[in-house]
Design an enzyme around this catalytic site. Structure first.
Site, PDB file in Angstrom:
ATOM      1  N   CYS A   2       0.826  -1.194   0.000  1.00 28.67           N
ATOM      2  CA  CYS A   2       0.000   0.000   0.000  1.00 28.67           C
ATOM      3  C   CYS A   2       0.866   1.251   0.000  1.00 28.67           C
ATOM      4  CB  CYS A   2      -0.899   0.019   1.233  1.00 28.67           C
ATOM      5  SG  CYS A   2      -1.815  -1.505   1.498  1.00 28.67           S
ATOM      6  N   ARG A  28       3.493   0.664  -6.569  1.00 31.40           N
ATOM      7  CA  ARG A  28       3.570  -0.247  -5.427  1.00 31.40           C
ATOM      8  C   ARG A  28       2.486  -1.322  -5.488  1.00 31.40           C
ATOM      9  NH1 ARG A  28       6.610   1.759  -1.102  1.00 31.40           N
ATOM     10  NH2 ARG A  28       5.315   0.750   0.461  1.00 31.40           N
ATOM     11  N   TRP A  74      -3.671  -2.189  -1.107  1.00 30.87           N
ATOM     12  CA  TRP A  74      -3.483  -3.536  -1.672  1.00 30.87           C
ATOM     13  C   TRP A  74      -4.150  -4.493  -0.699  1.00 30.87           C
ATOM     14  CZ3 TRP A  74      -0.201  -7.973  -0.671  1.00 30.87           C
ATOM     15  CH2 TRP A  74       0.030  -8.780  -1.783  1.00 30.87           C
ATOM     16  N   ASN A 100      -0.502   1.179   6.519  1.00 33.56           N
ATOM     17  CA  ASN A 100       0.155   0.065   5.836  1.00 33.56           C
ATOM     18  C   ASN A 100       0.597  -0.936   6.893  1.00 33.56           C
ATOM     19  OD1 ASN A 100      -0.082   1.533   3.504  1.00 33.56           O
ATOM     20  ND2 ASN A 100       2.105   1.955   3.282  1.00 33.56           N
ATOM     21  N   GLY A 101       0.505  -2.228   6.583  1.00 34.90           N
ATOM     22  CA  GLY A 101       0.960  -3.241   7.520  1.00 34.90           C
ATOM     23  C   GLY A 101      -0.174  -4.151   7.954  1.00 34.90           C
ATOM     24  N   GLU A 482      14.991 -16.621 -12.897  1.00 39.14           N
ATOM     25  CA  GLU A 482      14.549 -15.235 -13.003  1.00 39.14           C
ATOM     26  C   GLU A 482      13.785 -14.998 -14.304  1.00 39.14           C
ATOM     27  OE1 GLU A 482      14.043 -11.113 -12.242  1.00 39.14           O
ATOM     28  OE2 GLU A 482      14.288 -12.912 -11.006  1.00 39.14           O
ATOM     29  N   LYS A 486      10.009 -13.531 -14.362  1.00 37.50           N
ATOM     30  CA  LYS A 486       9.620 -12.312 -15.069  1.00 37.50           C
ATOM     31  C   LYS A 486       8.429 -12.568 -15.969  1.00 37.50           C
ATOM     32  CE  LYS A 486      11.891  -9.323 -13.309  1.00 37.50           C
ATOM     33  NZ  LYS A 486      11.535 -10.137 -12.150  1.00 37.50           N
ATOM     34  N   GLU A 489       5.208 -13.195 -13.943  1.00 32.49           N
ATOM     35  CA  GLU A 489       4.768 -11.985 -13.247  1.00 32.49           C
ATOM     36  C   GLU A 489       3.930 -11.081 -14.138  1.00 32.49           C
ATOM     37  OE1 GLU A 489       7.831 -10.365  -9.909  1.00 32.49           O
ATOM     38  OE2 GLU A 489       8.622 -10.449 -11.949  1.00 32.49           O
ATOM     39  N   HIS A 505      14.543 -35.332 -15.044  1.00 33.68           N
ATOM     40  CA  HIS A 505      14.138 -36.007 -13.810  1.00 33.68           C
ATOM     41  C   HIS A 505      12.698 -35.671 -13.424  1.00 33.68           C
ATOM     42  CE1 HIS A 505      18.101 -37.609 -13.053  1.00 33.68           C
ATOM     43  NE2 HIS A 505      18.627 -36.411 -13.264  1.00 33.68           N
ATOM     44  N   LYS A 604       5.200  -3.749  -5.412  1.00 34.65           N
ATOM     45  CA  LYS A 604       6.628  -3.490  -5.567  1.00 34.65           C
ATOM     46  C   LYS A 604       7.395  -3.763  -4.282  1.00 34.65           C
ATOM     47  CE  LYS A 604      10.255  -2.057  -7.804  1.00 34.65           C
ATOM     48  NZ  LYS A 604      10.818  -2.933  -8.839  1.00 34.65           N
TER      49      LYS A 604
END
Length: 609
Positions: A2, A28, A74, A100-101, A482, A486, A489, A505, A604
């Site tokens: 947030c 964010r 968020w 926030n939190g 990575e 990406k 995401e 495997h 973010k």
């Protein structure tokens, strides 16, 4: 997560300033937005959806005031609805709060307040805070004392801003969630905890929210309170004044714009040559091959533990290989799992890798390491962040502000900085003479890729695939992870990264003609030859192959398409391969019409565990 913005001293521009600050915090991640202002009374406007929806609602209202708060939410407690959007108010409408939190004891407090007659209108944990302030006000407390009383009763993580009707002041507090104070250019201090002047003054969860107005900041620490009115006063949990140093942000507000690119992510991919020059500047002697990182002093660890999350964890996997190759035992841990990991041994160094310096899981792991007696180092992009302040040492990657949710230039900066850390602390002259020239050439090599990449053409061919596999060995394995991250995401398509040797495997069962495999094969050594063997296995089962290669092996011979990288040291080649995969992910997502800079459900800076 947030975003918070608050301002004092903008007068008739308060609402405009709050909305502008929220727009700067869109990166964010959020699903609702709102503002509150105090003038003749206290007024709140909030809505589910994007800031554009809030702006439309504000155009139909008449909000004005001298002090205000804003928030992008968020969702954690409750879905994204008008009622769950911030700011939240008390029963009387005299108090407004943004937060926030996570308030861990909110259910207990909510039940207590409900039994006392308070009425709740949202599903959020935040809403208990304005009601706690209301209780204290009704008991006769002054506004600041009422705010402190409420904060004293909550457990958990928080960055909180509050308005109280009839008081032209903004109250703020933090614990385990970032909050920074912005100071108007005329603010003056006498070395005490009090700064005075006409302002304006700001609070925010991140500097971009107010960077257009000031570059002067102070960072609140856990347990500190701030009051903003005709000045700024900072006190601890007991109300004792705390002296704060004023810092100056060195990057320009223009750096957070798109600069003509369609998306922040594409801009930041193209900023990597400059970001790497900034990271390396003054730290390597290009002629003598020496590496000097003044910030870390004379560290000489006998072992290293890396703790990180997401993209930063992939950087940790890469760094662990650097140290292991140098003969220093190293492991990378997911920060959220670190509490059950083996403790550091002897002179082990624990390195937290976090772009924002505020990642909750990484901070928790670093604190656990410190409690175990380990020396700690933060590898971060954010000067003055919690990780940088709390660790024994801080190594800044100097990538500049990154707005896109999907990390790009900061991952490159992390890999470069971790190379420097290894070279400066545990590697000898031979390694330095081999690696430093490759690091020096990175900016030019990446620019070559940006100018000539075929990623957009490859993306167009494979944008409708069922799934995507990425494989690599040694230094290229974390890059494969990575690359998959990406793509998933920002495209919302299924993608997985594997050590190339592991494909046979189990995951090979999922390979089909509609499952392209992106294989990173660098150099002509044993790892490259074995990766070429894995490419043949994939090809034999009908899957298309895209080789990311420097042409020094046979990968191109068996691939359907090739993404080329210049010849360089294998360690530096990992950064080059990564750029090709970033471009690939971007173009696939763009071809699919995804919201690249604001992928669904993601944020973010993740400041809750």
């Amino acid at each position: 997560m947030c975003g918070i913005i608050g301002c004092v001293g903008r007068d008739e521009r308060t609402v405009e300033t709050l909305v502008h600050g929220l727009e700067k915090l869109e990166y964010r991640g959020y699903d609702s937005a709102g503002i509150g202002v105090v003038g003749d009374g206290l007024s709140v406007s909030k809505t589910a959806g994007e800031i554009e929806a809030l702006s439309q609602k504000l155009s139909e209202q008449s909000l004005a005031g001298t002090v205000g708060i804003g928030h992008t939410r968020w969702s954690t407690h409750g879905p994204p609805t008008d009622e769950n959007a911030h700011p939240h108010q008390d029963c009387t409408g005299r108090v407004a709060v943004v937060h926030n939190g996570i308030i861990e004891n909110y259910q207990e407090l909510r039940e207590e307040l409900t039994a006392a007659g308070h009425r709740f209108s949202s599903d959020t944990d935040t809403e208990v805070v304005p009601h706690l302030i209301e209780d204290a006000l009704e008991a006769g407390a002054e506004p600041e004392a009422a705010f402190r009383s409420a904060i004293d009763r909550i457990d958990g993580s928080y960055a909180i801003g509050a308005l109280i009707e009839g008081t032209e002041a903004l109250f703020a507090a933090r614990n385990d969630s970032p909050l920074v104070v912005g100071l108007g250019l005329d603010a003056e201090g006498d070395g005490s905890a009090e700064l005075t002047g006409d302002g304006p003054y700001f609070i925010a969860s991140d500097v971009p929210a107010f960077r257009d107005y000031t570059a002067r900041v102070i960072y609140l620490e856990d347990g500190e309170f701030a009051r903003l009115d005709g000045g700024v006063s900072v006190t601890d949990s007991d109300g004792i004044p705390v002296e704060k140093s004023v810092e100056t942000i060195t990057w320009d507000a223009e750096e957070t714009g798109k600069s003509g690119y369609d998306h922040y992510m594409l801009k930041e991919i193209h900023e990597q040559p400059r970001a790497l020059r900034q990271c390396l500047s003054g730290r390597i002697d290009e002629l003598g091959g020496a590496v000097d990182i003044e910030e870390v002093g004379d560290l000489s660890p006998t072992g290293v533990q890396f703790v990180a999350c997401g993209t930063s964890y992939h950087a940790g996997l890469y760094a662990a290989q650097l140290f292991n190759q140098a003969g220093v035992p190293a492991q990378a841990f997911l920060a959220s799992e670190y509490a059950s990991s083996p403790p550091p041994v002897g002179d082990d160094l624990v390195v937290g890798i976090t772009q924002s310096g505020e990642t909750a899981d990484t901070l928790s792991a670093l604190r656990e390491a410190a409690n175990r007696g380990a020396e700690t180092l933060a590898v971060t992009n954010t000067v003055g962040s919690t990780a940088a302040r709390e660790c024994d040492h801080a190594l800044y990657i100097r990538s500049g502000p990154e707005i896109g949710v999907a990390a790009t230039k900061t991952f490159a900066g992390q890999l470069a900085a971790l190379n420097l850390l290894s070279l400066a602390t545990v590697e000898g002259g031979r390694s330095r003479r081999a690696v430093v020239p490759a690091l020096r050439d990175l900016s030019g090599d990446i620019q070559h890729i940006l100018d000539d990449s075929a990623a957009s053409e490859v993306a167009e061919i494979y944008a409708d695939s069922n799934a995507y596999f990425f494989i690599g060995r040694r230094y290229q394995f974390p890059v494969a992870l990575e690359g998959a991250l990406k793509l998933k995401e920002i495209s919302y398509e299924h993608a997985e990264g594997f050590a190339a040797g592991e494909l046979k495997h189990g995951p090979l069962a999922l390979v089909t003609p509609n499952t392209p495999v992106f294989a990173i094969a660098i150099g002509d050594g044993d790892a490259a030859r074995k990766t070429v063997g894995n490419i043949k296995e994939v090809e034999a089962r009908g899957a298309p192959v895209v080789a990311v290669t420097d042409g020094r092996n046979d990968a191109a011979m068996y691939a359907d398409y090739v993404l080329e990288v210049p010849e360089t040291h294998p360690r530096a080649a990992a950064l080059l391969a990564n750029v090709q995969l970033q471009l690939l992910a971007y173009h696939i997502a763009n071809d699919l019409g995804r919201p690249i800079d604001k992928p669904r459900n993601l944020a973010k800076s993740v400041t809750v565990e």
